[in-house]
Design a protein around this motif. Sequence first.
Motif, mmCIF file in Angstrom:
data_model
loop_
_atom_site.group_PDB
_atom_site.id
_atom_site.type_symbol
_atom_site.label_atom_id
_atom_site.label_comp_id
_atom_site.label_asym_id
_atom_site.label_seq_id
_atom_site.Cartn_x
_atom_site.Cartn_y
_atom_site.Cartn_z
ATOM 1 N N ILE A 111 73.168 30.761 54.767
ATOM 2 C CA ILE A 111 72.276 29.547 54.511
ATOM 3 C C ILE A 111 72.944 28.464 54.958
ATOM 4 O O ILE A 111 74.158 28.431 55.007
ATOM 5 C CB ILE A 111 71.583 29.572 53.057
ATOM 6 C CG1 ILE A 111 70.739 28.573 53.161
ATOM 7 C CG2 ILE A 111 72.523 29.568 52.155
ATOM 8 C CD1 ILE A 111 69.528 28.859 51.972
ATOM 9 N N HIS A 112 72.395 27.405 55.392
ATOM 10 C CA HIS A 112 72.896 26.064 55.870
ATOM 11 C C HIS A 112 73.608 25.430 54.727
ATOM 12 O O HIS A 112 73.536 25.688 53.534
ATOM 13 C CB HIS A 112 71.903 25.210 56.400
ATOM 14 C CG HIS A 112 71.237 25.523 57.813
ATOM 15 N ND1 HIS A 112 70.159 26.324 58.012
ATOM 16 C CD2 HIS A 112 71.722 25.463 58.847
ATOM 17 C CE1 HIS A 112 69.816 26.654 59.231
ATOM 18 N NE2 HIS A 112 70.774 26.201 60.131
ATOM 19 N N SER A 113 74.602 24.949 55.311
ATOM 20 C CA SER A 113 75.799 24.280 54.250
ATOM 21 C C SER A 113 75.067 23.008 53.450
ATOM 22 O O SER A 113 75.496 22.850 52.281
ATOM 23 C CB SER A 113 77.053 23.795 54.969
ATOM 24 O OG SER A 113 76.754 22.764 55.772
ATOM 25 N N MET A 114 73.981 22.376 54.283
ATOM 26 C CA MET A 114 73.147 21.174 53.406
ATOM 27 C C MET A 114 71.865 21.600 53.694
ATOM 28 O O MET A 114 71.353 21.720 54.811
ATOM 29 C CB MET A 114 73.492 20.051 54.255
ATOM 30 C CG MET A 114 72.779 18.768 53.609
ATOM 31 S SD MET A 114 73.021 17.236 54.379
ATOM 32 C CE MET A 114 74.760 17.090 54.229
ATOM 33 N N ILE A 115 71.050 21.696 52.709
ATOM 34 C CA ILE A 115 69.708 22.110 52.425
ATOM 35 C C ILE A 115 68.994 20.744 51.998
ATOM 36 O O ILE A 115 69.240 20.150 50.756
ATOM 37 C CB ILE A 115 69.423 23.202 51.532
ATOM 38 C CG1 ILE A 115 69.852 24.371 52.349
ATOM 39 C CG2 ILE A 115 67.943 23.223 51.520
ATOM 40 C CD1 ILE A 115 70.054 25.578 51.356
ATOM 41 N N ILE A 116 68.060 20.285 52.617
ATOM 42 C CA ILE A 116 67.396 18.889 52.375
ATOM 43 C C ILE A 116 65.752 19.505 52.091
ATOM 44 O O ILE A 116 65.132 20.031 52.993
ATOM 45 C CB ILE A 116 67.284 17.655 53.549
ATOM 46 C CG1 ILE A 116 68.726 17.641 53.732
ATOM 47 C CG2 ILE A 116 66.486 16.697 53.020
ATOM 48 C CD1 ILE A 116 68.617 16.582 54.877
#
Length: 148
Positions: A127-132
């Motif tokens: 999963i992406h390191s930053m989730i918005i």
Amino acid sequence: MMMTTILVTLVMLLIWQLHILIVASFLVVFLGLELVFFSSVLWGITDGSWIILVFAAILFFIMFVWNYGSKLKYEAEVKQRLSPDLMRDLGCNLGTIRAPGIGLLYNELVKGIPGILGHFLTTLPAIHSMIILVSIKYVPVAMVPQSE
């Protein structure tokens, strides 16, 4: 067309708060024209204008089903949202790899963590390191002060 005129009239009265005479004149002019059009459609039903009414009924049915489905989807999202405590507990125990980048997750929820994020964390290996979490809501305010 008549429904649109009636809804615009409600917006003029409740949100824009225009003078009642302006709203009444708008309603008389446009609703009058639309009633003339509607009466001509009703007058020619035997000559083939029933097709217009069937088309309008089909469009109404499509919009009704769309609205009903949107309400059901939102209610399901509210019921399935995750608590922040559960997300903190799951954080290091999942074994997912953090990939570089930004992940955007659109959802209708304004508060809370959408249930789809939990599904992503449990099924995807990375999963992406930053989730918005993105949510767009419209506020029925006619004007916003410049300071805001």
